[in-house]
Write a protein that holds these residues in place. Structure first.
Motif, PDB file in Angstrom:
ATOM      1  N   UNK A 102     -30.031 -51.908  55.246  1.00  0.00           N
ATOM      2  CA  UNK A 102     -30.038 -50.456  55.094  1.00  0.00           C
ATOM      3  C   UNK A 102     -29.949 -50.009  53.638  1.00  0.00           C
ATOM      4  N   UNK A 103     -29.845 -50.957  52.725  1.00  0.00           N
ATOM      5  CA  UNK A 103     -29.708 -50.624  51.309  1.00  0.00           C
ATOM      6  C   UNK A 103     -31.076 -50.545  50.634  1.00  0.00           C
ATOM      7  N   UNK A 254     -25.816 -41.070  50.243  1.00  0.00           N
ATOM      8  CA  UNK A 254     -25.952 -41.238  51.687  1.00  0.00           C
ATOM      9  C   UNK A 254     -24.789 -42.101  52.182  1.00  0.00           C
ATOM     10  N   UNK A 255     -24.682 -42.247  53.490  1.00  0.00           N
ATOM     11  CA  UNK A 255     -23.682 -43.149  54.062  1.00  0.00           C
ATOM     12  C   UNK A 255     -22.254 -42.679  53.955  1.00  0.00           C
ATOM     13  N   UNK A 432     -18.239 -46.529  52.044  1.00  0.00           N
ATOM     14  CA  UNK A 432     -19.608 -46.837  51.638  1.00  0.00           C
ATOM     15  C   UNK A 432     -20.306 -45.628  51.017  1.00  0.00           C
ATOM     16  N   UNK A 433     -19.805 -44.444  51.292  1.00  0.00           N
ATOM     17  CA  UNK A 433     -20.379 -43.241  50.703  1.00  0.00           C
ATOM     18  C   UNK A 433     -19.517 -42.747  49.561  1.00  0.00           C
ATOM     19  N   UNK A 464     -23.701 -45.468  48.702  1.00  0.00           N
ATOM     20  CA  UNK A 464     -25.105 -45.730  48.953  1.00  0.00           C
ATOM     21  C   UNK A 464     -25.592 -47.084  48.493  1.00  0.00           C
ATOM     22  N   UNK A 465     -24.657 -47.973  48.089  1.00  0.00           N
ATOM     23  CA  UNK A 465     -25.070 -49.276  47.562  1.00  0.00           C
ATOM     24  C   UNK A 465     -25.250 -50.280  48.695  1.00  0.00           C
TER      25      UNK A 465
END
Length: 498
Positions: A102-103, A254-255, A432-433, A464-465
């Motif tokens: 997803x990255x 994102x995320x 994660x965001x 977003x990483x």
């Protein structure tokens, strides 16, 4: 003034330096300006001295920059001190894309390219580290203990100060400073006694963690039950970096609704550094996990030692679940640490701290005890019965919620008394965001394209990483991007001086 190891870690000597208005080696007094006074004037300021912040500070220092680092907590090393200590990453783009689908490729490329560079910095500073998993990256500490990880970062902090850096402990960044065109010119920080410090800096690197301990932000981004998610991280990870960046016009990534962590025993009287390891239910991938309706709600074999339980548990009623296991699982896996070694008896520790643990000679009796906590008795009994029958019949993939082996060798029946049930809640270790950055670690403006001049952030604060998929190490992504951000900050500072 010479700041020795004991003094700067306690913050006492640093406090006296700031109060007196004098400066440590490597920093020069700012020129007096009519309307303002700066306590420090440096090339680079870093917020945070965890694994990522330390990497950023050391990399900038190694490149010839004068550096001030402010650390909000009373201990260096951050959340990494009570992890398994792995600062690892993918060895190639093929591996990265297969494990982090997803990255964005450009973000993965930075991870792949820079994890080795970060390892080189640790080696050049003679850090107490071991090889990373698969030979990529490194593992914090001379051995797999909390004490060894702390010693590693205390040693790095001492070397940073000895090299001319300034490390201000229990000092929290709270505001970024900009000029008329929006470029970063420094930051404000506040000591534990309330004293405010104004730091002039050509570049600022945000490495102060995510919003794990901010109930409002967790509810906003994780959902209605976000405030119930246990902060499985340094308590100073309260979203300060995100909020500071947003205030100067930064975009968010994102995320924002995704995170990494492990399910934690509910209702226990605990604090960070006391319960991070023993409260984590690493063995739940060998157990049955049910919601308040007495039903399984995810594939326990998925993910890494309960991290997928977190992402599903938060969507269950009251964001609570119960891990059901038997004496066999208790004996074999009930004390396995994050690093895979035998550790504390987690169930006994949870009981001692007041957590909810039931023990019974039959599943029926166990379900009765769980019903006192609000769990559906009949459904719980039915769930365990159907689970065991599916294992006997080889039909676990046909269960209403399919059960796979995942990373474990086999699926184990729950049949050996006594039986146990531990109530759990979500635990968040890493968000994660966060702040939006580009592959150079530059924080992006609200348009999501142009960078804010002089402002950088690393995973934890930045998002977003690694997206919604955990791969080996959130610490690895942090140190890789810290090296990249510091290197780009050095170029930015150098260009501004030409």
């Amino acid at each position: 003034m010479d700041l020795n190891r004991r003094d700067f870690l306690k913050g006492a000597a640093v406090a006296s330096v700031v109060a007196a208005g004098s400066l440590a080696v490597g920093c020069t007094p700012a020129e007096e300006e009519p309307a303002e006074k700066w306590e420090y004037d440096v090339d680079v300021a870093v917020a945070g001295f965890g694994a990522g912040g330390a990497m950023a500070a050391l990399t900038a220092q190694k490149g010839g920059a004068s550096v001030v680092c402010v650390e909000a907590y009373h201990q260096v090393g951050g959340t990494a001190m009570d992890s398994a200590g792995g600062a690892t990453g993918p060895g190639s783009m093929e591996v990265a894309q297969a494990n982090m689908p997803y990255s964005k490729p450009e973000f993965l490329q930075t991870f792949v390219d820079c994890i080795g560079e970060a390892t080189n910095v640790m080696e050049e500073y003679d850090a107490f580290i071991r090889p990373g998993a698969g030979g990529v990256g490194f593992t914090i500490g001379a051995e797999s203990t909390h004490k060894a990880r702390v010693e590693c970062y205390e040693d790095l902090a001492e070397k940073f100060v000895d090299g001319g850096g300034v490390l201000l402990m229990e000092t929290k960044a709270f505001k970024l400073l900009t000029n008329e065109d929006g470029s970063i010119v420094g930051l404000m920080a506040r000591k534990s006694d309330g004293t405010e410090i104004k730091i002039k800096a050509k570049a600022v690197i945000l490495a102060c963690g995510g919003f794990q301990n901010n109930p409002e932000l967790k509810t906003k981004f994780f959902g209605p039950m976000g405030d119930q998610v246990f902060c499985r991280a340094v308590p100073t990870n309260d979203g300060t970096g995100l909020l500071m960046a947003k205030e100067v016009g930064a975009a968010l990534s994102t995320g924002l609704g995704t995170f990494y962590g492990h399910s934690m025993a509910a209702n226990a009287d605990v604090e960070f550094m006391d319960f991070y390891e023993i409260g984590s239910q690493y063995h739940d991938n060998r157990c049955i996990v049910v919601n308040l309706d007495g039903k399984r709600y995810y594939d326990e074999g998925a993910g890494v030692a309960g991290d997928m339980n977190n992402l599903e548990l938060i969507n269950q009623r009251y964001a609570r679940g119960c891990v059901i296991f038997d004496q066999n699982i208790y004996d074999e896996w009930g004390s396995i640490s994050a690093g895979g070694d035998k550790g504390a008896d987690r169930t006994a520790e949870v009981i001692e701290r007041g957590g909810r643990v039931a023990k019974a000679d039959t599943i029926e009796e166990l379900a009765e005890k769980m019903s006192a906590w609000g769990y559906h008795k009949a459904n719980t009994i039915k769930t365990v019965k159907e689970y065991n029958e599916a294992i006997d019949n080889g039909t676990t993939a046909d269960l209403e919620v399919p059960r796979t082996t995942g990373l474990i060798a086999s699926i184990i029946k729950i049949v050996e008394p006594p039986f146990y049930a531990t109530e759990v809640v979500c635990g968040v270790s890493c968000c994660y965001g966060g702040v939006a950055i580009n592959p150079n670690g530059e924080v992006l403006k609200e348009d999501g394209v142009k960078p804010i001049p002089g402002l950088y952030a690393i995973p934890g604060t930045a998002g977003g990483i690694t997206s919604a998929h955990y791969y080996r190490s959130s610490i690895g992504a942090a140190v890789a991007y810290a090296w990249k951000a510091a290197t780009c900050a050095l170029d930015y500072v150098s260009a501004g001086q030409e």
